[in-house]
Design a protein around this motif. Structure first.
Motif, PDB file in Angstrom:
ATOM      1  N   ASN A  46      -4.305  63.225  41.524  1.00  0.00           N
ATOM      2  CA  ASN A  46      -4.848  64.553  41.318  1.00  0.00           C
ATOM      3  C   ASN A  46      -4.913  64.838  39.833  1.00  0.00           C
ATOM      4  O   ASN A  46      -3.886  64.899  39.170  1.00  0.00           O
ATOM      5  CB  ASN A  46      -3.966  65.594  42.025  1.00  0.00           C
ATOM      6  CG  ASN A  46      -4.532  66.993  41.895  1.00  0.00           C
ATOM      7  OD1 ASN A  46      -5.699  67.148  41.532  1.00  0.00           O
ATOM      8  ND2 ASN A  46      -3.721  67.986  42.203  1.00  0.00           N
ATOM      9  N   PRO A  47      -6.118  65.024  39.257  1.00  0.00           N
ATOM     10  CA  PRO A  47      -6.236  65.254  37.815  1.00  0.00           C
ATOM     11  C   PRO A  47      -5.809  66.658  37.454  1.00  0.00           C
ATOM     12  O   PRO A  47      -6.604  67.575  37.331  1.00  0.00           O
ATOM     13  CB  PRO A  47      -7.732  65.033  37.557  1.00  0.00           C
ATOM     14  CG  PRO A  47      -8.401  65.349  38.848  1.00  0.00           C
ATOM     15  CD  PRO A  47      -7.421  64.981  39.913  1.00  0.00           C
TER      16      PRO A  47
ATOM     17  N   THR B  88     -10.058  49.110  28.090  1.00  0.00           N
ATOM     18  CA  THR B  88     -10.655  48.067  28.922  1.00  0.00           C
ATOM     19  C   THR B  88      -9.546  47.490  29.772  1.00  0.00           C
ATOM     20  O   THR B  88      -8.410  47.356  29.340  1.00  0.00           O
ATOM     21  CB  THR B  88     -11.272  46.959  28.052  1.00  0.00           C
ATOM     22  OG1 THR B  88     -10.269  46.443  27.195  1.00  0.00           O
ATOM     23  CG2 THR B  88     -12.415  47.502  27.215  1.00  0.00           C
ATOM     24  N   GLY B  89      -9.827  47.133  30.977  1.00  0.00           N
ATOM     25  CA  GLY B  89      -8.810  46.586  31.850  1.00  0.00           C
ATOM     26  C   GLY B  89      -9.246  46.677  33.286  1.00  0.00           C
ATOM     27  O   GLY B  89     -10.401  46.916  33.579  1.00  0.00           O
ATOM     28  N   PHE B  90      -8.285  46.546  34.154  1.00  0.00           N
ATOM     29  CA  PHE B  90      -8.604  46.515  35.565  1.00  0.00           C
ATOM     30  C   PHE B  90      -8.790  47.921  36.096  1.00  0.00           C
ATOM     31  O   PHE B  90      -8.196  48.879  35.625  1.00  0.00           O
ATOM     32  CB  PHE B  90      -7.472  45.834  36.349  1.00  0.00           C
ATOM     33  CG  PHE B  90      -7.294  44.404  35.973  1.00  0.00           C
ATOM     34  CD1 PHE B  90      -8.235  43.460  36.347  1.00  0.00           C
ATOM     35  CD2 PHE B  90      -6.195  44.001  35.227  1.00  0.00           C
ATOM     36  CE1 PHE B  90      -8.073  42.141  35.996  1.00  0.00           C
ATOM     37  CE2 PHE B  90      -6.036  42.691  34.875  1.00  0.00           C
ATOM     38  CZ  PHE B  90      -6.975  41.753  35.256  1.00  0.00           C
ATOM     39  N   LEU B  91      -9.645  48.055  37.134  1.00  0.00           N
ATOM     40  CA  LEU B  91      -9.863  49.350  37.764  1.00  0.00           C
ATOM     41  C   LEU B  91      -8.601  49.758  38.501  1.00  0.00           C
ATOM     42  O   LEU B  91      -7.948  48.961  39.159  1.00  0.00           O
ATOM     43  CB  LEU B  91     -11.019  49.267  38.768  1.00  0.00           C
ATOM     44  CG  LEU B  91     -12.378  48.871  38.202  1.00  0.00           C
ATOM     45  CD1 LEU B  91     -13.411  48.908  39.325  1.00  0.00           C
ATOM     46  CD2 LEU B  91     -12.766  49.811  37.086  1.00  0.00           C
ATOM     47  N   LEU B  92      -8.310  51.049  38.413  1.00  0.00           N
ATOM     48  CA  LEU B  92      -7.170  51.581  39.144  1.00  0.00           C
ATOM     49  C   LEU B  92      -7.716  52.471  40.234  1.00  0.00           C
ATOM     50  O   LEU B  92      -8.327  53.487  39.973  1.00  0.00           O
ATOM     51  CB  LEU B  92      -6.259  52.384  38.199  1.00  0.00           C
ATOM     52  CG  LEU B  92      -5.718  51.591  37.010  1.00  0.00           C
ATOM     53  CD1 LEU B  92      -4.872  52.495  36.137  1.00  0.00           C
ATOM     54  CD2 LEU B  92      -4.903  50.407  37.474  1.00  0.00           C
ATOM     55  N   GLY B  93      -7.512  52.095  41.465  1.00  0.00           N
ATOM     56  CA  GLY B  93      -8.142  52.816  42.561  1.00  0.00           C
ATOM     57  C   GLY B  93      -7.239  53.847  43.195  1.00  0.00           C
ATOM     58  O   GLY B  93      -7.610  54.488  44.166  1.00  0.00           O
TER      59      GLY B  93
ATOM     60  N   ALA C  27     -10.097  58.997  34.209  1.00  0.00           N
ATOM     61  CA  ALA C  27      -9.507  59.496  35.448  1.00  0.00           C
ATOM     62  C   ALA C  27      -8.006  59.317  35.514  1.00  0.00           C
ATOM     63  O   ALA C  27      -7.274  60.226  35.917  1.00  0.00           O
ATOM     64  CB  ALA C  27     -10.160  58.802  36.645  1.00  0.00           C
ATOM     65  N   THR C  28      -7.513  58.140  35.119  1.00  0.00           N
ATOM     66  CA  THR C  28      -6.112  57.826  35.366  1.00  0.00           C
ATOM     67  C   THR C  28      -5.207  58.022  34.156  1.00  0.00           C
ATOM     68  O   THR C  28      -4.003  58.259  34.320  1.00  0.00           O
ATOM     69  CB  THR C  28      -5.972  56.378  35.860  1.00  0.00           C
ATOM     70  OG1 THR C  28      -6.398  55.482  34.825  1.00  0.00           O
ATOM     71  CG2 THR C  28      -6.804  56.149  37.111  1.00  0.00           C
ATOM     72  N   LEU C  29      -5.748  57.912  32.944  1.00  0.00           N
ATOM     73  CA  LEU C  29      -4.935  58.125  31.748  1.00  0.00           C
ATOM     74  C   LEU C  29      -5.124  59.532  31.190  1.00  0.00           C
ATOM     75  O   LEU C  29      -4.157  60.259  30.963  1.00  0.00           O
ATOM     76  CB  LEU C  29      -5.270  57.076  30.688  1.00  0.00           C
ATOM     77  CG  LEU C  29      -4.987  55.621  31.075  1.00  0.00           C
ATOM     78  CD1 LEU C  29      -5.315  54.692  29.910  1.00  0.00           C
ATOM     79  CD2 LEU C  29      -3.534  55.451  31.500  1.00  0.00           C
TER      80      LEU C  29
END
Length: 436
Positions: free
Chosen positions: A26-27, A17-22, A112-114
Motif C-alpha cells: 500500500n503506497p 535497475t533490478g528485478f521486478l518486485l511484485g 512503487a516499492t521504494l
C-alpha cells in the motif's frame, strides 16, 4: 536520471535497475528515502501526496517525451502554490523510461516499492506502459498515461486486468486509426500498404487501421504479409522494399522517430517513394523528425508533403495552459504536453476527492472528478478548493473534456499535420472520427 520536485525545489534521485518486485504494498507515502547519488530532499513529505512520472527523456521517443515531460512539474508547482493536496505539498519523482520496457519496469518498481508513490504519469510508449502497469497494479499505484494509445489497454481493462489502476488522457488508436483511414479515403487513396514498429503500438494501430479502411472500401495491399520492423533494428532495406511493393497509392507508416527516420530515409534512397503518399501518426510528430529523415543533395526535405494525424487538444483549459506555459517556460508546449498536464491533474484532484494520498484512493475517484455530474472546472486550483469544501467537480482539461470511461479511455479530436517544403510541421486540419 530521475528528479524529485518537492514544492518548488528540485533534487536528484537515481533510477533503480533490478528485478521486478511484485508484492502488493500500500503506497502510504511514508518513505522519505535518500540515496547515494546526492538526493537532497529536506521537506517532510511523510503525510503528503507523492506522485511519479515515467516518461522518455532518452531513447526512440525522446524527441516527443522531452516536450511533454515538463508539463508534470509545472502542474505540481501550480498545485503547491495553492495549498497542495490534503493540506500538504505534492512531491514529484521523475524517471526516464528510456523508451525501453525493461527500464520502464525497473523505473516503476522504484516508484512503487521504494518511493511508494500513489500515482504515476506515464508512460508514453505503449510497450513501456505494458511493462510498467504489471508492476503498478499489484502495488496499487494509479497509472495515468498521457500517450500510450494501443487498443490492447482497452481489451485488458475489459478483462479486469488493471483493477481500476489504469487510465489515459490520449484516446486509443482505434480512434486515431479510424481518423487516418477517413483521411486516406477523403484524399482518394484506394490502395495502401502499411509498415509498423513491431510492438503494442504499431501492431494495434495496424489492426485497427486495416479494419477501418476496408470498411470504407479501401484495400490494404500487404494485409496478408504485414511489414513490421524490429524496434532495435539498425538497417531497413528489406522492410522499406516490402512496404512500398505492390504499387500502393499511399504507405501508412506507424513508427517511432529514431528508427522510423532511418526506415523512411532508406525508402527515399532506394527511389521507392516517387508518386506514393506517406501517411504518418503521432509517434513521429516532432519538429526534428523531418531533419532526422534528411534532405536531398539539392537541399530539399525528403519528407516534404507527408501527412499525418496526432491526438489534438481542444479542451476548455487549453488557452490558460498555453498562457501559463508561455509565462513560465516561454514559447508553446509541445506534443502531448496538454495530455501530460491533464494526467497530472487527474491524480491530484482524485487524491483530494478521496481525502487520502493513496493509489486506491485515487483509483476510486478518478472517474468521479473527470465526469458529470459536478461543477465544471478548468482551473486545477479551483477544483481543489471546491473539493476541500465538499463539492463535486467535473474537470475539463487542456487536451479535452477527459471524460474517462470504465476502461480508462477518453475520446478526442485529431490534428491533421503536414511537412512543408521548408521542413516545418504545420497543422492543416482537424478530424473527429465518425464511428462506423
Amino acid at each position: 536520471m530521475p528528479k524529485i520536485h518537492t514544492a518548488l525545489g528540485l533534487s536528484l534521485a537515481t533510477l533503480v535497475t533490478g528485478f521486478l518486485l511484485g508484492a502488493c504494498e500500500n503506497p502510504d507515502n511514508t518513505n522519505n528515502t535518500n540515496n547515494t547519488n546526492n538526493t537532497n530532499n529536506t521537506t517532510d513529505t511523510s503525510q503528503g501526496l507523492k506522485i511519479g512520472s515515467l516518461l522518455p527523456a532518452t531513447g526512440d521517443l525522446a524527441s516527443i517525451g522531452q516536450q511533454m515531460s515538463a508539463a508534470v512539474p509545472l502542474l505540481v508547482e501550480t498545485v503547491n502554490a495553492c495549498e497542495g493536496v490534503n493540506g500538504q505539498p505534492v512531491t514529484l519523482i521523475e524517471v526516464d523510461d528510456q523508451t525501453d520496457p525493461r527500464a520502464g519496469a525497473a523505473g516503476m518498481t522504484k516508484l512503487a516499492t521504494l518511493e511508494k508513490v500513489a500515482g504515476v504519469v506515464g508512460s508514453f510508449a505503449s510497450s513501456v506502459s505494458t511493462a510498467a502497469v504489471s508492476v503498478a497494479v499489484p502495488n496499487q499505484v494509479m497509472m495515468v498515461s498521457p500517450g500510450s494509445t494501443s487498443p490492447v489497454f482497452t481489451e485488458k481493462a475489459q478483462q479486469g486486468d488493471f483493477k481500476g489502476f489504469w487510465a489515459r488522457t490520449a484516446p486509443p488508436d482505434t480512434y486515431q486509426a479510424l481518423a487516418l483511414a477517413q483521411l486516406a479515403n477523403q484524399k482518394g487513396f484506394k490502395r495502401v500498404s502499411t509498415v509498423v514498429i513491431n510492438n503494442d503500438y504499431g501492431v494495434g494501430f495496424e489492426k485497427a487501421f486495416i479494419q477501418a479502411f476496408e470498411k470504407l472500401g479501401g484495400t490494404v495491399v500487404n494485409k496478408d504479409q504485414p511489414v513490421r520492423y524490429d524496434p532495435k533494428a539498425q538497417t531497413f532495406d528489406t522492410e522499406a522494399a516490402a512496404a512500398f511493393a505492390g504499387e500502393p497509392d499511399a504507405v501508412v507508416a506507424v513508427l517511432y522517430a529514431e528508427t522510423g527516420s532511418l526506415l523512411l530515409k532508406t525508402a527515399y534512397q532506394q527511389g521507392l517513394t516517387d508518386g506514393v503518399q506517406i501517411l504518418l501518426t503521432d509517434g513521429v510528430k516532432s519538429p526534428t523528425f523531418p531533419d532526422q529523415v534528411g534532405k536531398t543533395s539539392d537541399g530539399k526535405y525528403l519528407l516534404a508533403g507527408a501527412l499525418g494525424t496526432v491526438p489534438g487538444s481542444d479542451g476548455k483549459a487549453l488557452a490558460d495552459f498555453n498562457k501559463l506555459w508561455s509565462e513560465k517556460k516561454g514559447g508553446s508546449p509541445g506534443e502531448f504536453a496538454p495530455q501530460a498536464w491533464d494526467a497530472s491533474a487527474l491524480l491530484v484532484l482524485a487524491a483530494q476527492a478521496a481525502q487520502e494520498n493513496t493509489g486506491t484512493g485515487i483509483a476510486s475517484k478518478v472517474r468521479d472528478i473527470a465526469n458529470e455530474p459536478g461543477i465544471e472546472v478548468t482551473d486545477v486550483c479551483e477544483g481543489l478548493k471546491l473539493l476541500r469544501d465538499g463539492q463535486e467537480i467535473n474537470y475539463q482539461g487542456a487536451s479535452g473534456n477527459v471524460d474517462v470511461d470504465i476502461n480508462g479511455d477518453v475520446v478526442g479530436v485529431y490534428d491533421v499535420w503536414s511537412v512543408e517544403t521548408d521542413g516545418k510541421i504545420e497543422v492543416v486540419d482537424k478530424v473527429t472520427p465518425t464511428p462506423q
